[in-house]
Write an enzyme that holds these catalytic residues in place. Structure first.
Site, PDB file in Angstrom:
ATOM      1  N   GLU A 258       9.237   3.680  11.652  1.00  0.00           N
ATOM      2  CA  GLU A 258       9.108   5.005  11.019  1.00  0.00           C
ATOM      3  C   GLU A 258       9.531   4.816   9.578  1.00  0.00           C
ATOM      4  O   GLU A 258      10.715   4.636   9.289  1.00  0.00           O
ATOM      5  CB  GLU A 258      10.035   6.021  11.709  1.00  0.00           C
ATOM      6  N   CYS A 292      12.031  11.708   4.658  1.00  0.00           N
ATOM      7  CA  CYS A 292      10.843  10.852   4.642  1.00  0.00           C
ATOM      8  C   CYS A 292       9.564  11.668   4.555  1.00  0.00           C
ATOM      9  O   CYS A 292       8.601  11.248   3.928  1.00  0.00           O
ATOM     10  CB  CYS A 292      10.820   9.999   5.898  1.00  0.00           C
ATOM     11  N   GLU A 389       7.798   6.825  -3.581  1.00  0.00           N
ATOM     12  CA  GLU A 389       8.750   7.725  -2.935  1.00  0.00           C
ATOM     13  C   GLU A 389      10.031   7.766  -3.772  1.00  0.00           C
ATOM     14  O   GLU A 389      10.674   6.738  -3.952  1.00  0.00           O
ATOM     15  CB  GLU A 389       9.053   7.186  -1.531  1.00  0.00           C
TER      16      GLU A 389
END
Ligand code: TAP
Length: 478
Positions: A258, A292, A389
């Site tokens: 993940e 996330c 990110e």
């Protein structure tokens, strides 16, 4: 700007009893390390040293894996599902009973506002254990064959942004399916995992079913590459996820990853604007943007862009940044100086590349690590802040004219974890949802989580699903 000031409403710390030092939780006991060293864990809001924890070495990891193997062979795998369920229910109830303590501990160690740890993290932690307790005796009806078997020992490595919640996502399904686990929490947020070790003891969980080894990246590396581990479950950055995939390639280990995300939050001109503004705020400023699936790219239809941005900036002016234990606080501390440095660096790059930077007017405390809610406009798809990110309270705003352009821009990312759509039209929601390459698509909401719902990514956001019936597959030999 707010029309009045809020009086401080701090949650008491007295409910939390932090010991001066902690060992490792192996075979049902807190033990001293064999080859581990110690390091300090710090409150990111004050830089106060909280306690000392162990950076477990390879021999410590070896002991933990051996304890998990023994528990797997001797008790857990053969235990009827209904019995395993009782332990999971017990854990869920204990989490609820101790939720105030755990919420305060999480906020102290992580820097997140108590409002979030109390109202989001802890209820979801309990919900995960309740939910997977319900599956433990029904695995034969989950769609993976009549009698699906567990995998063995799971090595699990988690990040710092939702420490106890990520632990629950990992441990609850693994145990429900009959696996035993060795879990490594993140270096900067080990304390709620160690409190969870105490909950395992309170629940009389058979020794070795859950083992907690604290430490940094090397401990994680020793765990995932250990020959006695049958299943690796990792949540963290794409970069480390890649390294893990390489490290275990060719072995018989089953892997779920993940990883990161760069979600688009798409606002159409027929959306309820005030609700959408709340959704934008929740999408990127919840948990300081350390999420996330954060909606870090705002795609707003050109005709309403000015209006949305005006309202958004007005709303951001009312957010309160400061003491995470204050119940009025909306924005807490950045978890570590390294993460703060990364946020600053990428924001500076945003300015250098020509995007226009705006930060909410708020005072930053003198001590601790802080970053104000920040919005970049005039962002193009080529800008680094639109592609990478940031994992912080930084929003990049892009515009679009047509639904097709919205899809093209939303999908123009190496990631694919989540997306949001805001529109009045149900048909448009479905049209968008079918085309967005994202594991989760929220419609007229954002960052909503539920243990019954599978979560996971496309592309560089990883593979495998956590949560829901799908989450069982990662821990069964299917
Ligand atoms: P990472 O640096 O990847 O760290 C994650 C965990 O892996 C930590 O426990 C870390 O230990 C450990 N680790 C580091 N190097 C390792 C190695 N070579 N082998 C094994 N383990 C290793 O990520 P982070 O900065 O903590 O978390 C932020 C990232 O996580 C973001 O990219 C975010 O998107 C992602 N994330 C994804 C999700 C989902 S569900 N997709 C959820 C939350 C976060 P240390 O603590 O010592 O670094």
């Amino acid at each position: 700007m707010p029309t009045f000031d809020y009086a401080p409403a701090p949650e008491s710390r007295s409910i939390v009893d932090i010991q001066p030092s902690y060992g490792l939780f192996i075979g049902g006991e807190m033990v001293d390390p064999v080859d581990g060293t110690v390091f300090k864990t710090v409150n990111p809001a004050t830089e106060e040293v909280l306690t000392e924890v162990v950076a477990a070495g390879p021999e410590d990891v070896d002991r933990a894996v051996a304890a998990a193997r023994h528990a797997y062979d001797a008790v857990w795998a053969a235990m009827p599902g209904a019995q395993r369920a009782k332990f999971l229910y017990r854990i869920a109830r204990l989490v609820q009973e101790r939720s105030r303590e755990l919420a305060v501990l999480e906020s102290i160690d992580n820097g997140k506002p108590i409002r979030e740890s109390r109202d989001v993290d802890l209820p979801l932690v309990a919900a995960h254990f309740f939910y997977y307790a319900g599956w433990a005796d029904k695995l034969g009806h989950a769609g993976f064959g009549a009698a699906p078997q567990p995998l063995g020992v799971a090595g699990q490595v988690i990040p710092w942004n939702f420490p106890l919640l990520m632990l629950a996502w990992k441990i609850a399904p693994a145990l429900a399916c009959g696996n035993t686990v060795v879990l490594k929490p993140a270096e900067t947020t080990p304390l709620t995992a160690l409190a969870f070790a105490d909950i395992c003891r309170q629940a009389d969980l058979p020794p070795g079913v859950v083992n907690i080894v604290t430490g940094a990246g090397e401990t994680g590396q020793a765990l995932v590459s250990h020959g006695g581990v049958d299943k690796v479950a990792f949540t963290g950055s794409t970069e480390v996820g890649r390294a893990i995939a390489r490290a275990i390639a060719g072995s018989r280990k089953k892997l779920t990853l993940e990883l990161g995300g760069k979600a688009a939050n798409v606002i159409f001109d027929d959306a309820p604007i005030d609700q959408a503004v709340e959704g934008i705020v929740n999408g990127i400023f919840f948990n300081q943007g350390h999420v996330c699936c954060a909606g870090s790219r705002l795609l707003v239809q050109e005709s309403i862009a000015d209006d949305v941005l005006d309202r958004l900036k007005r709303r951001l002016g009312t957010l309160r940044l400061g003491d995470p234990l204050d119940k009025n606080t909306d924005i807490g501390a950045i978890n570590s100086p390294q993460q703060l440095e990364k946020i600053r660096m990428l924001s500076d790059v945003g300015s250098e590349e020509g995007a226009e930077r705006w930060s909410a007017p708020c005072e930053l405390p003198d001590r601790g690590w802080w970053f104000p809610p920040t919005v970049f406009t005039g962002v193009t798809q080529a800008h680094r802040i639109a592609r990478e990110e940031v994992f912080g309270p930084v929003l990049s705003v892009l515009t679009f004219r047509t639904p097709a352009e919205a899809i093209e821009k939303a999908n123009n990312t190496p990631y694919g974890l989540s997306a949001g759509v805001w529109t009045d039209k149900g048909s448009r929601i479905l049209w968008m949802a079918q085309r967005l390459r994202a594991g989760v698509v929220w419609a007229n909401t954002f960052n909503r989580f539920d243990p019954t719902s599978p979560f996971g990514g496309y592309k560089e956001s990883g593979y495998g699903r956590e949560g829901g019936r799908h989450g069982l597959e990662a821990y069964l030999d299917v």
